[in-house]
Design a protein around this motif. Structure first.
Motif, mmCIF file in Angstrom:
data_model
loop_
_atom_site.group_PDB
_atom_site.id
_atom_site.type_symbol
_atom_site.label_atom_id
_atom_site.label_comp_id
_atom_site.label_asym_id
_atom_site.label_seq_id
_atom_site.Cartn_x
_atom_site.Cartn_y
_atom_site.Cartn_z
ATOM 1 N N THR A 56 0.835 -1.201 0.000
ATOM 2 C CA THR A 56 0.000 0.000 0.000
ATOM 3 C C THR A 56 0.866 1.245 0.000
ATOM 4 O OG1 THR A 56 -1.745 -1.146 1.227
ATOM 5 C CG2 THR A 56 -1.820 1.254 1.205
ATOM 6 N N ILE A 57 0.678 2.091 -1.003
ATOM 7 C CA ILE A 57 1.356 3.387 -1.021
ATOM 8 C C ILE A 57 0.358 4.544 -1.041
ATOM 9 C CG2 ILE A 57 3.393 2.441 -2.165
ATOM 10 C CD1 ILE A 57 2.425 3.708 -4.777
ATOM 11 N N LEU A 58 -0.921 4.232 -1.298
ATOM 12 C CA LEU A 58 -1.947 5.273 -1.349
ATOM 13 C C LEU A 58 -2.092 5.935 0.016
ATOM 14 C CD1 LEU A 58 -4.180 6.538 -3.200
ATOM 15 C CD2 LEU A 58 -5.767 4.921 -2.135
ATOM 16 N N GLN A 59 -2.107 7.251 0.016
ATOM 17 C CA GLN A 59 -2.248 8.001 1.252
ATOM 18 C C GLN A 59 -3.720 8.335 1.512
ATOM 19 O OE1 GLN A 59 0.433 8.731 3.394
ATOM 20 N NE2 GLN A 59 1.285 7.214 1.974
ATOM 21 N N PRO A 60 -4.155 8.220 2.770
ATOM 22 C CA PRO A 60 -5.536 8.601 3.089
ATOM 23 C C PRO A 60 -5.744 10.095 2.874
ATOM 24 C CG PRO A 60 -4.290 8.184 5.097
ATOM 25 C CD PRO A 60 -3.406 7.771 3.962
ATOM 26 N N THR A 61 -6.989 10.453 2.558
ATOM 27 C CA THR A 61 -7.291 11.861 2.323
ATOM 28 C C THR A 61 -8.692 12.193 2.813
ATOM 29 O OG1 THR A 61 -7.481 13.597 0.639
ATOM 30 C CG2 THR A 61 -8.130 11.371 -0.015
ATOM 31 N N THR A 62 -8.855 13.429 3.264
ATOM 32 C CA THR A 62 -10.181 13.917 3.645
ATOM 33 C C THR A 62 -10.695 14.965 2.660
ATOM 34 O OG1 THR A 62 -9.187 15.591 5.097
ATOM 35 C CG2 THR A 62 -9.771 13.470 6.100
ATOM 36 N N ASP A 63 -9.959 15.171 1.578
ATOM 37 C CA ASP A 63 -10.370 16.164 0.583
ATOM 38 C C ASP A 63 -9.774 15.770 -0.761
ATOM 39 O OD1 ASP A 63 -11.251 18.330 -0.818
ATOM 40 O OD2 ASP A 63 -10.015 19.815 0.226
#
Length: 302
Positions: free
Chosen positions: A171-178
């Motif tokens: 996993t390299i995808l970073q969490p995001t809130t926007d």
């Protein structure tokens, strides 16, 4: 080992029909793509090449064009019903018919500030669809209508999040809130009746899709699809279920740091592939049997 013929159908695909209404100085246009498919007593054609029961696909094509004049194309749904009933009721070997139609929208050209009477510009917003299935004759005849749209590209620049997902060594995808959320939506909804104001319901469902997509603070595209489906079923009791397919049109924030520039979610790389494909169906608990409404679609009998 026994071998038997399974489900089969045949017909004429990709009939491009354009109907111009010229009964007044202000002309009207309908631009459609029609596919016809017949099911019935055609086993001999497969097993021995006997064409005795096979209504030629060319005849199906000619009927589609003739009906554009004889019956007209007030709506693609009614035109499809007219074609399906013609084939099922008119030819004894035919037990069922499926008519799949796409409609391409045009808008009037504006000349010197006024709409022109006989010139149009092709609209590129979405393609309207209708899938008509008719089985049986007489008192045993049943009809299923599935309407929808495809190639409906919609994007919002905020109001979408994605976080809380499992993480492993790949996993390299970073969490995001926007994040930007965009898709080219396919939506199809199945009716329980043919007593429908087809244009009004189509316009209403499309408006619901746009509203739910725009206003929901979405934690996942899956959540958005379920919200759309639920809102459609709540608004229209005559719709039994809706199916949605949404390829995630990814927009990744572009790294401008090598140029000494900050990029607070303003410049993106739009990737068209690979893409996530999110699909869902939302259905009423008391929905009637779908019959062949979703099966034996053009190109495949899945």
């Amino acid at each position: 080992m026994g071998i038997t013929l399974g489900e089969n159908q045949y017909g004429k695909a990709e009939n491009r029909v354009v109907r111009i209404y010229r009964d007044s100085p202000r002309h009207e246009i309908k631009d459609i793509n029609v596919g016809t498919a017949l099911r019935g007593d055609f086993a001999a054609a497969h097993t021995s090449g006997d064409q005795g029961n096979v209504l030629p696909t060319d005849t199906q094509k000619q009927t589609a064009y003739a009906y554009a004049k004889e019956k007209g194309i007030a709506t693609i749904e009614q035109y499809g019903l007219d074609l399906a009933y013609h084939f099922v009721d008119g030819y004894e070997p035919v037990h069922g018919a499926r008519i799949e139609i796409e409609e391409y929208a045009w808008e009037r050209a504006v000349v010197d500030g006024a709409e022109h009477d006989h010139t149009w510009v092709r609209k590129g917003q979405e393609v309207r669809t209708a899938d008509i299935s008719v089985e049986g004759v007489g008192d045993d005849q049943r009809t299923w209508v599935v309407c929808g749209l495809k190639e409906f590209t919609i994007l919002k620049s905020t109001g979408s999040e994605f976080h809380g997902f499992p993480v492993d060594e790949y996993t390299i995808l970073q969490p995001t809130t926007d994040r930007v959320m965009a898709t080219s939506l396919v939506a199809k909804w199945r009716f329980t009746t043919t007593d429908i104001d087809w244009d009004a319901v189509y316009t209403g469902v499309k408006a619901i899709i746009v509203k739910e997509f725009a206003t929901l603070q979405s934690l996942a595209l899956q959540q958005t699809l379920y919200a759309i489906g639920s809102a459609v079923l709540e608004a229209y009791g005559e719709i039994a279920e809706i199916r949605l397919s949404a390829p995630n049109k990814h927009h990744f924030v572009y790294d401008l740091s090598p140029f000494g520039l900050d990029n607070p979610n303003e410049v993106f790389n739009a990737d068209d592939r690979p893409y996530g494909l999110i699909q869902a169906s939302v259905i009423r608990d008391d929905a009637p049997d779908a019959g062949p409404a979703w099966t034996m679609q053009r190109g495949w009998m899945g």
